[in-house]
Write a protein that holds these residues in place. Structure first.
Motif, PDB file in Angstrom:
ATOM      1  N   LEU A 135       0.846  -1.194   0.000  1.00 49.63           N
ATOM      2  CA  LEU A 135       0.000   0.000   0.000  1.00 49.63           C
ATOM      3  C   LEU A 135       0.880   1.241   0.000  1.00 49.63           C
ATOM      4  O   LEU A 135       1.592   1.518   0.961  1.00 49.63           O
ATOM      5  CB  LEU A 135      -0.922   0.019   1.221  1.00 49.63           C
ATOM      6  N   LEU A 136       0.812   1.997  -1.100  1.00 48.96           N
ATOM      7  CA  LEU A 136       1.559   3.240  -1.233  1.00 48.96           C
ATOM      8  C   LEU A 136       0.577   4.410  -1.223  1.00 48.96           C
ATOM      9  O   LEU A 136      -0.491   4.344  -1.842  1.00 48.96           O
ATOM     10  CB  LEU A 136       2.345   3.263  -2.547  1.00 48.96           C
ATOM     11  N   ILE A 137       0.947   5.474  -0.525  1.00 45.87           N
ATOM     12  CA  ILE A 137       0.079   6.649  -0.421  1.00 45.87           C
ATOM     13  C   ILE A 137       0.846   7.858  -0.940  1.00 45.87           C
ATOM     14  O   ILE A 137       1.981   8.117  -0.526  1.00 45.87           O
ATOM     15  CB  ILE A 137      -0.343   6.898   1.038  1.00 45.87           C
ATOM     16  N   SER A 138       0.231   8.608  -1.840  1.00 46.97           N
ATOM     17  CA  SER A 138       0.893   9.770  -2.417  1.00 46.97           C
ATOM     18  C   SER A 138       1.187  10.830  -1.359  1.00 46.97           C
ATOM     19  O   SER A 138       0.317  11.178  -0.548  1.00 46.97           O
ATOM     20  CB  SER A 138       0.022  10.380  -3.510  1.00 46.97           C
ATOM     21  N   ASP A 139       2.399  11.361  -1.403  1.00 45.12           N
ATOM     22  CA  ASP A 139       2.749  12.441  -0.477  1.00 45.12           C
ATOM     23  C   ASP A 139       2.050  13.749  -0.841  1.00 45.12           C
ATOM     24  O   ASP A 139       2.079  14.713  -0.089  1.00 45.12           O
ATOM     25  CB  ASP A 139       4.268  12.642  -0.415  1.00 45.12           C
ATOM     26  N   ARG A 140       1.385  13.762  -2.000  1.00 42.33           N
ATOM     27  CA  ARG A 140       0.650  14.945  -2.440  1.00 42.33           C
ATOM     28  C   ARG A 140      -0.840  14.875  -2.095  1.00 42.33           C
ATOM     29  O   ARG A 140      -1.594  15.800  -2.423  1.00 42.33           O
ATOM     30  CB  ARG A 140       0.832  15.141  -3.941  1.00 42.33           C
ATOM     31  N   ALA A 141      -1.279  13.796  -1.465  1.00 42.79           N
ATOM     32  CA  ALA A 141      -2.684  13.667  -1.077  1.00 42.79           C
ATOM     33  C   ALA A 141      -3.004  14.650   0.043  1.00 42.79           C
ATOM     34  O   ALA A 141      -2.238  14.794   1.003  1.00 42.79           O
ATOM     35  CB  ALA A 141      -2.983  12.244  -0.626  1.00 42.79           C
ATOM     36  N   HIS A 142      -4.144  15.319  -0.068  1.00 45.02           N
ATOM     37  CA  HIS A 142      -4.563  16.267   0.960  1.00 45.02           C
ATOM     38  C   HIS A 142      -5.166  15.525   2.152  1.00 45.02           C
ATOM     39  O   HIS A 142      -5.778  14.469   2.000  1.00 45.02           O
ATOM     40  CB  HIS A 142      -5.559  17.271   0.396  1.00 45.02           C
ATOM     41  N   ARG A 198      -5.969  26.704  -2.025  1.00 47.42           N
ATOM     42  CA  ARG A 198      -4.516  26.664  -1.773  1.00 47.42           C
ATOM     43  C   ARG A 198      -4.154  26.939  -0.317  1.00 47.42           C
ATOM     44  O   ARG A 198      -3.142  27.550  -0.003  1.00 47.42           O
ATOM     45  CB  ARG A 198      -3.781  27.648  -2.710  1.00 47.42           C
ATOM     46  N   ILE A 199      -5.027  26.435   0.584  1.00 49.60           N
ATOM     47  CA  ILE A 199      -4.761  26.589   2.012  1.00 49.60           C
ATOM     48  C   ILE A 199      -4.833  25.229   2.723  1.00 49.60           C
ATOM     49  O   ILE A 199      -4.930  25.167   3.939  1.00 49.60           O
ATOM     50  CB  ILE A 199      -5.754  27.582   2.665  1.00 49.60           C
ATOM     51  N   GLY A 200      -4.813  24.148   1.958  1.00 49.82           N
ATOM     52  CA  GLY A 200      -4.885  22.815   2.533  1.00 49.82           C
ATOM     53  C   GLY A 200      -3.526  22.290   2.955  1.00 49.82           C
ATOM     54  O   GLY A 200      -2.483  22.884   2.650  1.00 49.82           O
ATOM     55  N   LEU A 201      -3.562  21.164   3.653  1.00 51.21           N
ATOM     56  CA  LEU A 201      -2.325  20.489   4.060  1.00 51.21           C
ATOM     57  C   LEU A 201      -2.245  19.138   3.368  1.00 51.21           C
ATOM     58  O   LEU A 201      -3.223  18.382   3.335  1.00 51.21           O
ATOM     59  CB  LEU A 201      -2.277  20.285   5.578  1.00 51.21           C
ATOM     60  N   ARG A 202      -1.074  18.841   2.810  1.00 49.09           N
ATOM     61  CA  ARG A 202      -0.835  17.560   2.170  1.00 49.09           C
ATOM     62  C   ARG A 202      -0.003  16.687   3.103  1.00 49.09           C
ATOM     63  O   ARG A 202       0.612  17.168   4.066  1.00 49.09           O
ATOM     64  CB  ARG A 202      -0.126  17.756   0.835  1.00 49.09           C
ATOM     65  N   LEU A 203       0.030  15.416   2.809  1.00 46.04           N
ATOM     66  CA  LEU A 203       0.812  14.511   3.659  1.00 46.04           C
ATOM     67  C   LEU A 203       2.269  14.939   3.735  1.00 46.04           C
ATOM     68  O   LEU A 203       2.918  14.790   4.783  1.00 46.04           O
ATOM     69  CB  LEU A 203       0.709  13.074   3.128  1.00 46.04           C
ATOM     70  N   ALA A 204       2.793  15.465   2.649  1.00 41.62           N
ATOM     71  CA  ALA A 204       4.189  15.918   2.655  1.00 41.62           C
ATOM     72  C   ALA A 204       4.429  16.986   3.714  1.00 41.62           C
ATOM     73  O   ALA A 204       5.529  17.077   4.275  1.00 41.62           O
ATOM     74  CB  ALA A 204       4.560  16.452   1.269  1.00 41.62           C
ATOM     75  N   ASP A 205       3.401  17.785   4.015  1.00 41.06           N
ATOM     76  CA  ASP A 205       3.561  18.846   5.014  1.00 41.06           C
ATOM     77  C   ASP A 205       3.755  18.282   6.414  1.00 41.06           C
ATOM     78  O   ASP A 205       4.280  18.978   7.294  1.00 41.06           O
ATOM     79  CB  ASP A 205       2.335  19.770   5.003  1.00 41.06           C
ATOM     80  N   PHE A 206       3.319  17.036   6.640  1.00 39.05           N
ATOM     81  CA  PHE A 206       3.447  16.435   7.972  1.00 39.05           C
ATOM     82  C   PHE A 206       4.776  15.704   8.161  1.00 39.05           C
ATOM     83  O   PHE A 206       5.021  15.158   9.239  1.00 39.05           O
ATOM     84  CB  PHE A 206       2.283  15.478   8.214  1.00 39.05           C
ATOM     85  N   GLN A 207       5.612  15.709   7.139  1.00 36.25           N
ATOM     86  CA  GLN A 207       6.941  15.115   7.309  1.00 36.25           C
ATOM     87  C   GLN A 207       7.804  15.964   8.245  1.00 36.25           C
ATOM     88  O   GLN A 207       8.802  15.499   8.778  1.00 36.25           O
ATOM     89  CB  GLN A 207       7.610  14.931   5.943  1.00 36.25           C
TER      90      GLN A 207
END
Length: 422
Positions: free
Chosen positions: A97-104, A143-152
């Motif tokens: 299971l891979l999850i895109s780092d760009r997913a909101h 353009r004010i959302g958070l993506r998974l990459a932001d939680f790294q």
């Protein structure tokens, strides 16, 4: 052959079953839009599985499953889903299971905003699942959302949540609802994010490598074409592109990689929530509900039921570029003496073979029906086209003729083997 599977109605068409059936010959299965407001029910190996975010291919145990950038992901909800699947004996590893780092990411305040706005609409409510999907997509567009990459980096996530909460809390206060602190938001999602991080990656190179190596990719659509933000029954729809194009923009694989589009529809029509449904029929709804059928996998809500509407299907086939039809729950009509198919709408005395765009047009749309004889024969044991009753074949052939696409798959029961290839 890379294939998109999309729903042609208001969701609940049985896409999960078709995806599960076709996954045997696939190498990768990908989701490109929607969130955990969708629910796919699959019966396999004598067990019932309900999937919301995890692609149905996970049930096979050896397929790479991808949650793409177009999906909005509730981390807590996804972790609960993974736990439930693991308790049912399904193996879920970072390789499978891979999850895109760009997913909101759907955050707690998104759910509260969703419920507040739905309540404020009163009798004009959309009928959302109140799981925060719309507000998350709205944040993405704004353009004010958070993506998974932001939680790294939690400090980056903290700064972004601080900014977003200023407006979100103002809205919640206006509705008289509790507000959030950044610490509250992070405390709720931190354990889930940490558990999911080993699965988070840039999935685009994985998809393109598979494409170049001629591996088979299956795209699993969520919801249905009539809920598409552009082509659905506006405003009673979801917040993403549920049509075939959404599979490409929601995954990072281009249209040139797609070989086939399978459109899934029931042998009749159902809908959950508010909005127009010209062929809705109270007697047919009562018939299915009495059989214990047509209750939502996600919410448990009773679905509205009606006769097959080929006005809507005709449009959906065009928009999706459908090459093959998969018609499910044909067995649901086994007991019916006669069947109706809506072939056009009467709107102010004029015949319309495509759905209207205006809200007033929907209010005035009256179905024009053709009536066909039922088959009143159990079809659940049929394993080939030739096994089906003649009247069932005639019904399916007429459906194909009216919408402009061939019937290639028929679902005649919930089990994996109850799928006929035409």
């Amino acid at each position: 052959m890379n294939t998109i599977i999309c729903g042609l109605q208001w969701g609940d068409e049985g896409k999960g079953k078709i995806v599960d059936y076709l996954t045997e010959s696939a190498d990768l299965v990908a989701r490109g839009q929607g969130g955990n407001n969708a629910g796919h029910t699959v019966l396999a190996n004598g067990k019932k599985y309900i999937l919301h975010l995890v692609p149905s291919g996970i049930l096979w145990g050896d397929k790479t499953c991808i949650i793409g950038n177009g999906v909005v992901m509730d981390p807590v909800g996804l972790c609960k889903e993974i736990t439930t699947l693991e308790e049912q004996g399904i193996t879920i590893t970072p390789e499978l299971l891979l999850i895109s780092d760009r997913a909101h990411v759907v955050l707690p305040y998104h759910r509260e905003l969703d419920a507040a706005r739905e309540a404020a609409l009163g009798k004009n409510k959309i009928g959302t699942t109140k799981r925060g999907i719309g507000p998350t997509y709205a944040d993405k567009a704004n353009r004010i959302g958070l993506r998974l990459a932001d939680f790294q980096d939690e400090e980056t996530a903290r700064e972004l949540i601080d900014i977003r909460l200023q407006e979100a809390n103002e809205t919640l206060t206006r509705y008289g609802l509790p507000t959030f602190t950044t610490d509250q938001v992070l405390d709720e999602v931190r354990p889930a994010i940490a558990r999911l991080m080993p699965h988070v990656t840039n999935v685009i190179p994985t998809l393109h490598k598979a494409w170049k190596e001629n591996k088979t990719i299956l795209f699993e659509g969520a919801q249905g074409s009539l809920l598409d933000i552009d082509f659905g029954t506006y405003p009673f729809l979801t917040s993403s592109n549920t049509t075939a194009g959404g599979a490409c923009t929601g995954s990072g694989l281009p249209p040139t990689a797609i070989d086939r589009v399978i459109g899934v529809c029931k042998a009749y029509t159902t809908r959950v929530g508010s909005g127009p449904m010209p062929t809705e029929n109270d007697e047919l709804s009562a018939f299915f509900h009495a059989l214990g059928m047509e209750f939502g996998a996600t919410t448990g809500r009773a679905r509205r039921c009606g006769w097959l509407d080929t006005v809507l299907l005709r449009m959906a086939v065009m928009v999706n570029g459908v090459t093959d039809l998969a018609v499910t729950i044909v067995d649901g009509l086994d007991e019916r003496e006669s069947l109706k198919i809506c072939v056009a709408y009467d709107i102010d005395g004029e015949r319309h073979e495509f759905p209207p765009a205006t809200r007033s047009g929907w209010d005035k749309a009256t179905p024009i029906y053709e009536e066909l004889p039922g088959w009143q024969t159990d079809t659940t044991s049929a394993r080939s086209w030739d096994d089906l009753p003649e009247n069932a074949k005639a019904y399916l052939n007429r459906l194909s003729e009216l919408v402009g696409a061939p019937v290639s798959f028929i679902g005649n029961g919930p089990e994996r083997e109850q799928t006929i290839i035409v």
